[in-house]
Design a protein around this motif. Sequence first.
Motif, PDB file in Angstrom:
ATOM      1  N   LYS A 182       1.037  -1.287  -0.018  1.00 41.45           N
ATOM      2  CA  LYS A 182       0.215   0.068   0.113  1.00 41.45           C
ATOM      3  C   LYS A 182       0.909   1.298  -0.083  1.00 41.45           C
ATOM      4  O   LYS A 182       2.028   1.296   0.372  1.00 41.45           O
ATOM      5  N   ASP A 229      -3.268   4.704  -1.950  1.00 46.92           N
ATOM      6  CA  ASP A 229      -4.077   3.693  -1.392  1.00 46.92           C
ATOM      7  C   ASP A 229      -4.685   4.207   0.036  1.00 46.92           C
ATOM      8  O   ASP A 229      -5.961   4.076   0.393  1.00 46.92           O
ATOM      9  N   MET A 285      -9.161   4.780  -5.683  1.00 49.38           N
ATOM     10  CA  MET A 285      -9.298   3.659  -4.385  1.00 49.38           C
ATOM     11  C   MET A 285     -10.586   2.675  -4.698  1.00 49.38           C
ATOM     12  O   MET A 285     -10.195   1.605  -4.600  1.00 49.38           O
ATOM     13  N   GLY A 314      -9.328   1.612   0.030  1.00 49.54           N
ATOM     14  CA  GLY A 314      -9.008   3.052   0.241  1.00 49.54           C
ATOM     15  C   GLY A 314      -9.269   3.381   1.489  1.00 49.54           C
ATOM     16  O   GLY A 314     -10.358   3.109   1.918  1.00 49.54           O
TER      17      GLY A 314
END
Length: 267
Positions: free
Chosen positions: A7, A86, A130, A136
């Motif tokens: 991420k 993210d 996202m 997200g």
Amino acid sequence: MTDLTGKTALVTGSLQGIGLAIATALAGAGARIAVHGIGGDAQIHEVCEGLRAAGSPQAEFFAGDLRQPDRVDALMGAVGAWGGADILVNNAGIQQTGPLADMPRDAWDAILAVNLSAAFHTMQAALPVMADRGYGRVVNIASVQGLVGSIHKGPYVAAKHGLVGLSKVAALEYAAVGSARTGGVTVNCICPGWTETTLITPQIEARAEALGGDRDKGIADLLSEKQPSRRMSDPSEIGALALWLCDPVAHNVTGTAIPVDGGWTVQ
């Protein structure tokens, strides 16, 4: 423990204080960190090195003046080219105090731009990406003053109330995206009360001096006006909460404004 391997997190205002604490917590979980803020080359280098040492596979600095929408767009474009966020933490903020009658218009414009409008611009860029990924996290650092009023802080209170409202709208618009498995897309606010950062050091020192140099008494005296616990939060505690919100287990926690304020807002 939360695993954010793979991420990427953009944390605005992450060269110090709460922003740095959040970036450090996310780095410790394995996230790449897009660092942002105002600082010299030495500070930027130190922060990026520290985040890598904390566990981030990559930590790089991205510039962007949040008062200017085109600069925010450039910031988001650069982060997008780096892989895209993210996790988006809108932490950067500025404040100027004074009565409404005396507040300069340019101060109003700057505070609203950095504390509210910039979050709109970053969310507008980040949330569709996202949604495509099914995961997200937006964590907006508001304030207790996004939940209650305070004299002489008109622009700041207005911006933080606006940030809480904007976050609720975004949370609703993206609530059905993804799944428990992917983690979904959530938008939340953290609303700190008194938190130990360099921003309030002068106030603590002044109270301590008035009480014979006892720092703990100075803190308790300062906090007694608002925060019933009479204890400040450490920035790392805000970081820990932000990290938990980024865990897939928090997929159904969205649209909240979570106070970390020792009881301030329940009075």
